[in-house]
Design an enzyme around this catalytic site. Structure first.
Site, PDB file in Angstrom:
ATOM      1  CE  LYS A   1      -2.252  10.010  -3.397  1.00 53.45           C
ATOM      2  NZ  LYS A   1      -2.514   8.586  -2.857  1.00 53.45           N
TER       3      LYS A   1
ATOM      4  CG  HIS B   1       2.223   8.392  -0.594  1.00 57.73           C
ATOM      5  ND1 HIS B   1       1.437   9.549  -0.621  1.00 57.73           N
ATOM      6  CD2 HIS B   1       0.995   7.458  -0.205  1.00 57.73           C
ATOM      7  CE1 HIS B   1       0.373   9.377  -0.276  1.00 57.73           C
ATOM      8  NE2 HIS B   1      -0.177   8.226  -0.179  1.00 57.73           N
TER       9      HIS B   1
ATOM     10  CG  HIS C   1      -1.770   1.111   0.983  1.00 61.04           C
ATOM     11  ND1 HIS C   1      -2.779   1.323   0.342  1.00 61.04           N
ATOM     12  CD2 HIS C   1      -1.694   2.261   1.667  1.00 61.04           C
ATOM     13  CE1 HIS C   1      -3.485   2.512   0.188  1.00 61.04           C
ATOM     14  NE2 HIS C   1      -2.655   3.261   1.058  1.00 61.04           N
TER      15      HIS C   1
END
Length: 287
Positions: free
Chosen positions: A219, A173, A157
């Protein structure tokens, strides 16, 4: 929110110890281009304020020759990105997870992290115990979608990224994953998102807020460390995860000139997600 001085001091020590970090302008160059427009979460379109990619150059040789980066990259290849598709961990993948942990545990960054966690009584002094603790937190599979098999783990994740019902980008990220996806034309960088007190980031800023699309989704804002080693991010998120049993922990820290909130979501005994949020940067030379 109050600045956490203890963690700020520790994270700056980790920053200074991060010898594997890529240096802006030397090991990589980025091209920020224009400021991104406002986009609603769940949107599939965004004005493209950046016709070129974000990464102009990354020293691939350095990615391959530094043990932690090389082990990290092989992990990125191992994970399926759609949640709800049950993952299967092969013995080879398990070996690669272990190989990555072995590599980061040799670094000064993780040694300092381990010492700190032992002082706090959040980890055991034995390296083997610490390693299995890290394995559990980051690599144990859990079920994110009800009624489905185990399909997700903290590592996937945070570092790989996932899509949820084809509506929202979760995670993603990490700068190395961003760079690789961009190189394979999977990510389209849409522009930077300026933070308060700073009209425009610099090309050598090592924390940025970006807008991008991936697999047909946008995003709107994702903050990301740029150039840092995988062990550095691993260390930060692990420390914040272990200090609290809350579902969501947010700590405000200052690392170098960056004021950040580090956010960690807990999924039971595992990391649900973790990411930085850039609050402001006091690089004054823009005014």
């Amino acid at each position: 929110m109050e600045l956490n001085h203890e963690l700020s001091k520790l994270f700056n020590e980790l920053w200074d110890a991060d010898v594997n970090r890529f240096v802006p302008g030397k090991d990589y160059t980025i091209d920020l281009q224009e400021k991104a427009g406002f986009v609603q979460q769940g949107s599939s379109v965004a004005r493209d304020s950046a016709s070129e990619s974000l990464f102009r150059y990354v020293n691939e040789e350095r990615l391959k020759s530094i043990k932690t980066f090389a082990a990290f990259v092989s992990l990125l290849d191992n994970y399926e990105t759609s949640t709800g598709v049950a993952e299967v961990i092969t013995p080879q993948e398990m070996a690669e997870n272990n190989c990555f942990l072995d590599a980061i545990l040799e670094t000064e960054v993780m040694k300092l992290t381990h010492q700190y966690l032992v002082r706090k009584n959040w980890s055991k002094p034995s390296l083997n115990d610490f390693k299995s603790q890290l394995y559990d937190i980051w690599f144990q599979l859990y079920t994110r979608e009800k009624g489905k098999g185990p399909d997700s783990c903290g590592f996937e994740h945070v570092f790989v990224g996932e899509t949820k019902h084809g509506k929202e980008i979760l995670g993603l990220h990490n700068w190395v994953q961003f760079y690789r996806q961009e190189k394979h034309k999977q990510i389209d960088y849409k522009g930077y998102v300026a933070r308060r007190e700073k009209s425009r980031p610099d090309e050598d800023d090592q924390v940025l807020s970006l807008q991008f699309s991936w697999k047909g989704l946008v995003k709107p804002v994702g903050s990301t460390f740029i150039g840092v080693s995988p062990e550095f991010e691993f260390a930060l998120y692990t420390i914040i995860f272990l200090q609290s049993q809350e579902k969501v922990t947010r700590e405000m820290v200052r690392i170098e000139e960056y004021e950040l909130q580090i956010v960690v979501y807990r999924h039971g005994k595992y990391i649900g997600t973790a990411y930085p949020v850039l609050l402001s940067s006091n690089n004054e030379d823009l005014y």
